[in-house]
Motif scaffolding. Structure first.
Motif, PDB file in Angstrom:
ATOM      1  N   THR A  60       0.801  -1.238   0.177  1.00 44.36           N
ATOM      2  CA  THR A  60       0.046  -0.015   0.113  1.00 44.36           C
ATOM      3  C   THR A  60       0.752   1.312  -0.311  1.00 44.36           C
ATOM      4  O   THR A  60       2.352   0.824   1.291  1.00 44.36           O
ATOM      5  N   ASN A  61       0.832   2.080  -0.772  1.00 45.81           N
ATOM      6  CA  ASN A  61       1.233   3.459  -0.907  1.00 45.81           C
ATOM      7  C   ASN A  61       0.505   5.002  -0.515  1.00 45.81           C
ATOM      8  O   ASN A  61      -0.466   4.292  -1.125  1.00 45.81           O
ATOM      9  N   VAL A  62       0.633   5.501   0.246  1.00 46.53           N
ATOM     10  CA  VAL A  62      -0.256   6.965   0.554  1.00 46.53           C
ATOM     11  C   VAL A  62       0.932   8.200   0.384  1.00 46.53           C
ATOM     12  O   VAL A  62       1.894   7.889   1.214  1.00 46.53           O
ATOM     13  N   ILE A  63       0.375   9.060  -0.335  1.00 47.75           N
ATOM     14  CA  ILE A  63       0.941  10.318  -0.135  1.00 47.75           C
ATOM     15  C   ILE A  63       0.310  11.197   0.285  1.00 47.75           C
ATOM     16  O   ILE A  63      -0.985  11.215   0.556  1.00 47.75           O
ATOM     17  N   SER A  64       1.133  12.446   0.216  1.00 45.13           N
ATOM     18  CA  SER A  64      -0.092  13.518   1.308  1.00 45.13           C
ATOM     19  C   SER A  64       0.380  14.818   0.365  1.00 45.13           C
ATOM     20  O   SER A  64       1.600  15.003  -0.711  1.00 45.13           O
ATOM     21  N   ALA A  86     -11.319  15.016  -9.217  1.00 46.76           N
ATOM     22  CA  ALA A  86     -11.920  14.967 -11.002  1.00 46.76           C
ATOM     23  C   ALA A  86     -13.152  15.432 -10.905  1.00 46.76           C
ATOM     24  O   ALA A  86     -13.564  14.777 -11.953  1.00 46.76           O
ATOM     25  N   ASN A  87     -14.224  15.745 -10.495  1.00 42.30           N
ATOM     26  CA  ASN A  87     -15.582  16.105 -10.902  1.00 42.30           C
ATOM     27  C   ASN A  87     -15.282  18.125 -11.696  1.00 42.30           C
ATOM     28  O   ASN A  87     -15.002  19.055 -11.039  1.00 42.30           O
ATOM     29  N   GLY A  88     -14.745  17.487 -12.977  1.00 48.95           N
ATOM     30  CA  GLY A  88     -15.174  19.028 -13.561  1.00 48.95           C
ATOM     31  C   GLY A  88     -13.602  19.544 -14.040  1.00 48.95           C
ATOM     32  O   GLY A  88     -13.511  20.224 -14.844  1.00 48.95           O
ATOM     33  N   ALA A  89     -12.505  18.422 -13.523  1.00 46.71           N
ATOM     34  CA  ALA A  89     -10.611  18.945 -14.032  1.00 46.71           C
ATOM     35  C   ALA A  89     -10.060  17.868 -15.056  1.00 46.71           C
ATOM     36  O   ALA A  89     -11.145  17.196 -15.295  1.00 46.71           O
ATOM     37  N   THR A  90      -9.157  18.252 -15.237  1.00 46.52           N
ATOM     38  CA  THR A  90      -8.505  17.482 -15.752  1.00 46.52           C
ATOM     39  C   THR A  90      -6.864  17.261 -15.528  1.00 46.52           C
ATOM     40  O   THR A  90      -6.777  18.581 -14.231  1.00 46.52           O
ATOM     41  N   GLY A  91      -6.356  16.447 -15.612  1.00 47.71           N
ATOM     42  CA  GLY A  91      -5.420  16.693 -15.084  1.00 47.71           C
ATOM     43  C   GLY A  91      -4.431  14.975 -15.074  1.00 47.71           C
ATOM     44  O   GLY A  91      -5.623  14.171 -14.922  1.00 47.71           O
ATOM     45  N   ALA A  92      -3.229  14.698 -14.711  1.00 46.75           N
ATOM     46  CA  ALA A  92      -2.401  13.511 -14.499  1.00 46.75           C
ATOM     47  C   ALA A  92      -3.383  13.254 -13.242  1.00 46.75           C
ATOM     48  O   ALA A  92      -3.743  13.057 -12.337  1.00 46.75           O
ATOM     49  N   PHE A  93      -3.947  11.433 -12.923  1.00 47.35           N
ATOM     50  CA  PHE A  93      -4.475  10.667 -12.401  1.00 47.35           C
ATOM     51  C   PHE A  93      -2.821  10.572 -11.478  1.00 47.35           C
ATOM     52  O   PHE A  93      -1.992   9.717 -11.265  1.00 47.35           O
ATOM     53  N   ARG A  94      -3.386  11.146  -9.341  1.00 43.91           N
ATOM     54  CA  ARG A  94      -2.800  10.688  -8.523  1.00 43.91           C
ATOM     55  C   ARG A  94      -3.366   9.555  -7.808  1.00 43.91           C
ATOM     56  O   ARG A  94      -2.307   9.132  -7.002  1.00 43.91           O
ATOM     57  N   GLY A  95      -4.454   9.212  -7.895  1.00 46.45           N
ATOM     58  CA  GLY A  95      -4.748   8.055  -6.642  1.00 46.45           C
ATOM     59  C   GLY A  95      -5.781   9.066  -6.091  1.00 46.45           C
ATOM     60  O   GLY A  95      -7.084   9.160  -7.041  1.00 46.45           O
ATOM     61  N   ALA A 124     -10.986  23.301   0.312  1.00 49.95           N
ATOM     62  CA  ALA A 124      -8.920  24.129  -0.325  1.00 49.95           C
ATOM     63  C   ALA A 124      -7.962  24.183   0.467  1.00 49.95           C
ATOM     64  O   ALA A 124      -8.943  24.717   1.513  1.00 49.95           O
ATOM     65  N   THR A 125      -6.834  23.778   0.268  1.00 48.18           N
ATOM     66  CA  THR A 125      -5.822  24.600   1.135  1.00 48.18           C
ATOM     67  C   THR A 125      -5.523  22.998   2.790  1.00 48.18           C
ATOM     68  O   THR A 125      -4.503  22.893   3.000  1.00 48.18           O
ATOM     69  N   ASN A 126      -7.032  22.321   2.246  1.00 41.57           N
ATOM     70  CA  ASN A 126      -6.910  21.019   3.790  1.00 41.57           C
ATOM     71  C   ASN A 126      -5.789  20.225   2.604  1.00 41.57           C
ATOM     72  O   ASN A 126      -5.131  19.896   1.725  1.00 41.57           O
ATOM     73  N   SER A 127      -4.517  20.355   4.118  1.00 40.24           N
ATOM     74  CA  SER A 127      -3.816  18.412   3.671  1.00 40.24           C
ATOM     75  C   SER A 127      -4.517  17.279   2.517  1.00 40.24           C
ATOM     76  O   SER A 127      -5.453  17.005   3.699  1.00 40.24           O
ATOM     77  N   ILE A 128      -4.776  16.266   2.393  1.00 40.87           N
ATOM     78  CA  ILE A 128      -4.979  15.315   1.553  1.00 40.87           C
ATOM     79  C   ILE A 128      -4.395  13.981   1.566  1.00 40.87           C
ATOM     80  O   ILE A 128      -2.855  14.264   1.519  1.00 40.87           O
ATOM     81  N   ALA A 129      -4.623  12.839   2.620  1.00 44.62           N
ATOM     82  CA  ALA A 129      -4.634  11.659   2.184  1.00 44.62           C
ATOM     83  C   ALA A 129      -4.666  11.056   0.764  1.00 44.62           C
ATOM     84  O   ALA A 129      -6.339  10.549   0.210  1.00 44.62           O
ATOM     85  N   VAL A 130      -3.365  10.698  -0.444  1.00 39.97           N
ATOM     86  CA  VAL A 130      -4.371  10.353  -1.700  1.00 39.97           C
ATOM     87  C   VAL A 130      -3.430   8.436  -1.591  1.00 39.97           C
ATOM     88  O   VAL A 130      -2.523   8.338  -1.777  1.00 39.97           O
ATOM     89  N   LEU A 131      -4.821   7.986  -1.757  1.00 39.70           N
ATOM     90  CA  LEU A 131      -4.114   6.255  -1.613  1.00 39.70           C
ATOM     91  C   LEU A 131      -3.714   6.174  -3.436  1.00 39.70           C
ATOM     92  O   LEU A 131      -4.363   6.654  -4.396  1.00 39.70           O
ATOM     93  N   THR A 132      -1.901   5.536  -3.589  1.00 38.90           N
ATOM     94  CA  THR A 132      -1.565   6.064  -4.383  1.00 38.90           C
ATOM     95  C   THR A 132      -1.133   4.026  -5.349  1.00 38.90           C
ATOM     96  O   THR A 132      -1.513   3.584  -6.462  1.00 38.90           O
ATOM     97  N   LYS A 133      -1.887   3.480  -4.468  1.00 30.84           N
ATOM     98  CA  LYS A 133      -1.566   1.741  -4.557  1.00 30.84           C
ATOM     99  C   LYS A 133      -2.553   0.977  -3.232  1.00 30.84           C
ATOM    100  O   LYS A 133      -1.853   1.186  -2.159  1.00 30.84           O
TER     101      LYS A 133
END
Length: 151
Positions: free
Chosen positions: A27-31, A60-69, A87-96
């Motif tokens: 499992t991999n998580v980025i901040s 991803a709702n209405g936006a474009t860009g590279a998939f991060r997780g 907006a401005t919150n720190s977010i944990a993103v699962l990448t794996k």
């Protein structure tokens, strides 16, 4: 002091949006930080895309860009956030790993996953964007909670 809770369910819910579905070692998580210019909050389990700069992400709702997780659940967010990263919150993103998400349609295990232009997760390829390496780990009979594996 008034009672905080007076009704209790018979059983705990099996899962919630954005929960890690199993305790795999792989499992991999980025901040990251939700882009300050973003007006769209990111819900638990939502697709997260690259924002305007290195550490920023957007929904991803209405936006474009590279998939991060996918956005992980965070029970420590302020109560006013309504289970969303603002907006401005720190977010944990699962990448794996495997995460509970909301499937927009019925899915079956092993199918590839796609995201719609409004950020919904589906198994339908037509007019949607493929999530590289993402497979449905569990199935649903309609829209609802399902496990999604990111590799």
């Amino acid at each position: 002091m008034p009672a905080v809770q007076t009704a209790y369910p018979n059983a705990q819910a099996p899962a919630y949006l954005g929960m890690v579905a199993n305790g795999e070692w792989v499992t991999n998580v980025i901040s990251r930080i939700v882009d300050p210019a973003s007006a769209t909050p990111i819900n638990f389990g939502d697709v997260v895309l690259q924002g305007a700069s290195e550490q920023l992400v957007v929904s991803a709702n209405g936006a474009t860009g590279a998939f991060r997780g996918l956005a992980l659940r965070n029970p420590t967010l302020p109560p006013g956030n309504s289970d969303q990263y603002l907006a401005t919150n720190s977010i944990a993103v699962l990448t794996k790993g495997v995460i509970w998400v909301n499937a927009a349609v019925a899915v079956t295990p092993g199918q590839p996953a796609f995201v719609t232009a409004v950020g919904l997760l589906t198994n339908v390829s037509t007019s949607n964007t493929a999530l590289a390496g993402a497979l449905w780990e569990s199935g649903t009979t309609g829209s609802g909670l399902a496990k999604l594996r990111l590799t």
